[in-house]
Design a protein around this motif. Structure first.
Motif, PDB file in Angstrom:
ATOM      1  N   ALA A  98       0.829  -1.199   0.000  1.00 42.60           N
ATOM      2  CA  ALA A  98       0.000   0.000   0.000  1.00 42.60           C
ATOM      3  C   ALA A  98       0.867   1.255   0.000  1.00 42.60           C
ATOM      4  O   ALA A  98       0.486   2.281  -0.579  1.00 42.60           O
ATOM      5  CB  ALA A  98      -0.938  -0.003   1.217  1.00 42.60           C
ATOM      6  N   GLY A  99       2.054   1.173   0.625  1.00 43.40           N
ATOM      7  CA  GLY A  99       2.985   2.290   0.582  1.00 43.40           C
ATOM      8  C   GLY A  99       3.463   2.560  -0.837  1.00 43.40           C
ATOM      9  O   GLY A  99       3.632   3.721  -1.247  1.00 43.40           O
ATOM     10  N   GLY A 100       3.695   1.485  -1.597  1.00 42.28           N
ATOM     11  CA  GLY A 100       4.082   1.659  -2.997  1.00 42.28           C
ATOM     12  C   GLY A 100       2.980   2.330  -3.797  1.00 42.28           C
ATOM     13  O   GLY A 100       3.239   3.236  -4.600  1.00 42.28           O
ATOM     14  N   ILE A 101       1.726   1.916  -3.583  1.00 39.24           N
ATOM     15  CA  ILE A 101       0.594   2.529  -4.275  1.00 39.24           C
ATOM     16  C   ILE A 101       0.425   3.981  -3.814  1.00 39.24           C
ATOM     17  O   ILE A 101       0.120   4.874  -4.611  1.00 39.24           O
ATOM     18  CB  ILE A 101      -0.692   1.720  -4.023  1.00 39.24           C
ATOM     19  N   PHE A 102       0.651   4.235  -2.532  1.00 37.62           N
ATOM     20  CA  PHE A 102       0.561   5.579  -1.947  1.00 37.62           C
ATOM     21  C   PHE A 102       1.459   6.549  -2.706  1.00 37.62           C
ATOM     22  O   PHE A 102       1.073   7.672  -3.026  1.00 37.62           O
ATOM     23  CB  PHE A 102       0.978   5.494  -0.474  1.00 37.62           C
ATOM     24  N   TYR A 103       2.683   6.122  -3.020  1.00 38.63           N
ATOM     25  CA  TYR A 103       3.639   6.996  -3.685  1.00 38.63           C
ATOM     26  C   TYR A 103       3.647   6.857  -5.195  1.00 38.63           C
ATOM     27  O   TYR A 103       3.882   7.826  -5.917  1.00 38.63           O
ATOM     28  CB  TYR A 103       5.055   6.732  -3.159  1.00 38.63           C
ATOM     29  N   GLY A 104       3.407   5.666  -5.702  1.00 39.06           N
ATOM     30  CA  GLY A 104       3.598   5.432  -7.131  1.00 39.06           C
ATOM     31  C   GLY A 104       2.340   5.303  -7.949  1.00 39.06           C
ATOM     32  O   GLY A 104       2.406   5.212  -9.168  1.00 39.06           O
ATOM     33  N   GLY A 105       1.161   5.266  -7.317  1.00 36.06           N
ATOM     34  CA  GLY A 105      -0.062   5.151  -8.089  1.00 36.06           C
ATOM     35  C   GLY A 105      -0.275   3.763  -8.671  1.00 36.06           C
ATOM     36  O   GLY A 105       0.192   2.762  -8.141  1.00 36.06           O
ATOM     37  N   TYR A 106      -0.963   3.746  -9.814  1.00 36.18           N
ATOM     38  CA  TYR A 106      -1.455   2.459 -10.344  1.00 36.18           C
ATOM     39  C   TYR A 106      -0.347   1.517 -10.774  1.00 36.18           C
ATOM     40  O   TYR A 106      -0.554   0.306 -10.853  1.00 36.18           O
ATOM     41  CB  TYR A 106      -2.406   2.702 -11.508  1.00 36.18           C
ATOM     42  N   THR A 107       0.857   2.020 -11.086  1.00 33.92           N
ATOM     43  CA  THR A 107       1.913   1.123 -11.570  1.00 33.92           C
ATOM     44  C   THR A 107       2.236   0.033 -10.549  1.00 33.92           C
ATOM     45  O   THR A 107       2.598  -1.082 -10.918  1.00 33.92           O
ATOM     46  CB  THR A 107       3.193   1.911 -11.889  1.00 33.92           C
ATOM     47  N   TYR A 108       2.089   0.345  -9.281  1.00 29.00           N
ATOM     48  CA  TYR A 108       2.391  -0.648  -8.245  1.00 29.00           C
ATOM     49  C   TYR A 108       1.311  -1.723  -8.147  1.00 29.00           C
ATOM     50  O   TYR A 108       1.522  -2.741  -7.490  1.00 29.00           O
ATOM     51  CB  TYR A 108       2.590   0.028  -6.889  1.00 29.00           C
ATOM     52  N   MET A 109       0.186  -1.503  -8.798  1.00 32.43           N
ATOM     53  CA  MET A 109      -0.851  -2.534  -8.774  1.00 32.43           C
ATOM     54  C   MET A 109      -0.483  -3.719  -9.670  1.00 32.43           C
ATOM     55  O   MET A 109      -1.175  -4.737  -9.667  1.00 32.43           O
ATOM     56  CB  MET A 109      -2.197  -1.938  -9.172  1.00 32.43           C
ATOM     57  N   ALA A 110       0.630  -3.593 -10.406  1.00 41.05           N
ATOM     58  CA  ALA A 110       1.157  -4.758 -11.127  1.00 41.05           C
ATOM     59  C   ALA A 110       1.507  -5.864 -10.145  1.00 41.05           C
ATOM     60  O   ALA A 110       1.396  -7.055 -10.469  1.00 41.05           O
ATOM     61  CB  ALA A 110       2.388  -4.362 -11.940  1.00 41.05           C
TER      62      ALA A 110
END
Length: 608
Positions: A98-110
């Motif tokens: 969730a921290g990755g999504i917090f900072y990076g947006g949708y790309t981390y949903m990969a």
């Protein structure tokens, strides 16, 4: 209280456990309301839950090989699904994603797409057939299917490299949690985490790990979902924010346009000393150019996570514990359901956490306020004190701008209850959930490593005549040594949690995926081909990692394949070399081919 055998009473036992845990949470809330300090509540949460896990581990002790390696092959499908979900939802899933999504947006949903999709491969290609084979470990299947100790040793090499890379990330997560909530240095926190992990697994092996993982899943899923529902209701997005994500992201876009987001220079970020400056999610996500390369980076990362999922030994081992081949397949479906509950909610948690500090209409907002005032907020002071957050007044105006707030992505989930103004008891609950997630995966990984070394190296190669007692003593010694070395490496903080996890998946897919899949689905696959595939695939992937990783040579990626995706180099090399060498060498004997035919029938008695 419970009549009959343990397996029949599992619903009652874990139902009572869940009720007891909720009562404990209410007790902590009462203590907070009566003035007990936040630090004390955090310590009580961690100590209580770890003590319960340790008690389960001690009660599950065994000196039987079948119970130690595969939990006696009697774990019911639903409970194996919960244990697998806990084994799977590591510190990366709970603490870092969730921290990755917090900072990076949708790309981390990969990561979400790949990790979830990997279970389709597990269910359709591997789990039922490995259970039908009847082995104890993944190298056990490789060694028996292809024949010979060298191919078994190659499988152990890949397993140890992938699992050890993964376990350092989990011990890193336990160290992060312990340092914040016990008020101790990170370097000491990793050793506290290690002792907790070993208490759960050392005496009972897979049997102990299974029943502690079920308990850990219950804690981690309550800890993850409760703050999401609470914050969503508090901020006016309804009780189920997962279905309102579009509105939440639209609100974030408005806030970013309102404040303006200025990209920090590399020097400014380096001076902050804490990675994790806020990035825009409303335009050009995570700094990746829109278009073909962005799509390729998303798809390629998802592929690596998907294939890596189907190659990880500690996950495949879980399906060796079910009573039958049919229950192994059903267990995969239950695993996916229990994992879905968390993954479906991760984007909502990241979005709500970001809104809580950006929205000026909320009492919790910090962007646009005086830096002096922000630095006096209790949770900000606490996270800065443990070097997980940082404020840099780049323009010297004394006002906290959007690009002047830094926080490690690995602690976003842990800090979310405080960021959202929830009672501290929720922070303690989340810390307990994060510790449960990291411990459950670390247990499975350390067990996978020690079991492979004790069963496949010591028993199968070094001393085939060793009795059960001696084998289990060796397994426990290796468990402690592996964990201690993992804690030592984790204390050095060589890479972030998500980075370590991605490397583990790439190592596994580079060396294990095709030898496992072709071992079931291609009778022509030979021992020489498997050896060539594992060694050349692992070697090519590792060489490319060294070439592009910033920690090593740091060269520009080829076709967007960076250090998180090096499995895209290793796996094709493994496949090509395995097929070519297999076709150049004599086909397996009739007995081996008949064994493969039998393995493919997902019913009946086990082959071994």
């Amino acid at each position: 209280m419970f009549k009959g055998n343990f397996i029949d009473n599992l619903p009652k036992i874990y139902g009572t456990y869940t009720g007891g845990f909720l009562v404990f949470c209410l007790l902590m809330a009462l203590l907070e309301a009566n003035g007990v300090s936040a630090k004390t509540i955090g310590i009580l949460f961690l100590v209580f839950t770890i003590a319960i896990y340790a008690l389960i581990g001690i009660l599950s002790r065994t000196m039987q090989a079948d119970a130690y390696y595969v939990a006696g092959r009697q774990v019911p499908t639903v409970f194996n699904g919960m244990a697998t979900a806990a084994d799977w939802m590591s510190g990366a899933s709970f603490v870092a994603m969730a921290g990755g999504i917090f900072y990076g947006g949708y790309t981390y949903m990969a990561f979400l797409v790949g990790w979830t999709g990997g279970y389709v491969l597990v269910s359709s290609l591997l789990a039922p057939y490995l259970r039908k084979f009847g082995c104890y470990t993944v190298p056990d299947f490789i060694g028996t299917r292809y024949g010979g100790n060298f191919v078994r040793a190659c499988a152990v090499l890949v397993l140890v490299l992938a699992s050890f890379t993964y376990v350092t990330a989990q011990i890193n997560a336990t160290g992060t949690i312990a340092s914040r909530f016990l008020g101790i240095p990170f370097e000491l926190g990793v050793w506290v985490g290690l002792v907790s992990i070993l208490l759960c697994s050392m005496l009972g092996g897979m049997r102990a790990v299974t029943w502690t993982q079920v308990a850990q899943y219950i804690v981690l899923i309550i800890a993850y979902l409760l703050p999401i529902f609470w914050l969503s209701n508090k901020f006016g997005f309804g009780f189920f924010p997962q279905f309102m994500l579009g509105d939440e992201v639209a609100r974030l876009g408005e806030l970013e346009q309102q404040y303006g987001l200025v990209k920090n220079s590399a020097a400014a970020v380096k001076s902050a000393g804490v990675p994790g400056g806020l990035k825009s999610i409303s335009v050009s996500h995570s700094g990746v150019a829109e278009g073909g390369m962005a799509a390729w980076k998303f798809i390629s990362l998802a592929i690596c996570m998907m294939v890596g999922t189907a190659s990880l030994p500690h996950i495949l081992m879980r399906y060796f514990t079910t009573p039958s081949v049919k229950s192994a397949r059903r267990s995969v479906a239950w695993s996916l359901f229990f994992i879905f509950l968390l993954y479906f909610s991760a984007p909502a948690l990241a979005t709500l956490a970001k809104i809580s500090i950006l929205d000026p209409n909320l009492a919790t907002g910090i962007i646009g306020k005086s830096i002096a005032d922000v630095q006096s907020i209790a949770w900000v002071k606490e996270w800065i004190a443990v070097k997980q957050a940082y404020i840099a007044d780049f323009n010297g105006d004394g006002i906290l701008q959007l690009n002047e707030w830094f926080m490690r992505g690995d602690v976003i989930v842990l800090a979310t209850p405080e960021m959202g103004g929830l009672p501290y008891v929720i922070s303690g609950l989340v810390a307990a959930g994060g510790m449960a997630a990291a411990m459950s995966t670390a247990d499975g990984l350390i067990l996978a490593i020690s079991n492979a070394l004790s069963h496949d190296v010591y028993y199968k190669i070094v001393d085939p005549k060793a009795d059960v007692a001696k084998r289990l003593i060796v397994a426990r010694i290796l468990l402690v040594v592996t964990g201690a070395f993992g804690a030592y490496i984790a204390s050095m903080r060589l890479t972030g949690i998500l980075g370590s996890v991605a490397w583990a998946f790439d190592f596994a897919m580079s060396g294990l995926f095709f030898p496992l899949v072709l071992g079931v689905w291609w009778k022509r696959a030979t021992r020489q081909g498997a050896i060539a595939g594992m060694l050349l695939g692992l070697g090519a992937g590792t060489a490319y990692l060294i070439y592009v990783a910033p920690a090593f040579m740091g060269q520009p990626p080829i076709l967007g394949i960076d250090h998180l995706r090096f499995g895209l180099i290793g796996a094709p090399v493994c496949l090509i070399s395995m097929v070519v060498v297999s076709l150049m060498t004599p086909e397996p004997d009739a007995k081996t081919q008949a064994m493969v035919d039998e393995v493919r029938i997902p019913s009946g008695k086990t082959v071994l």
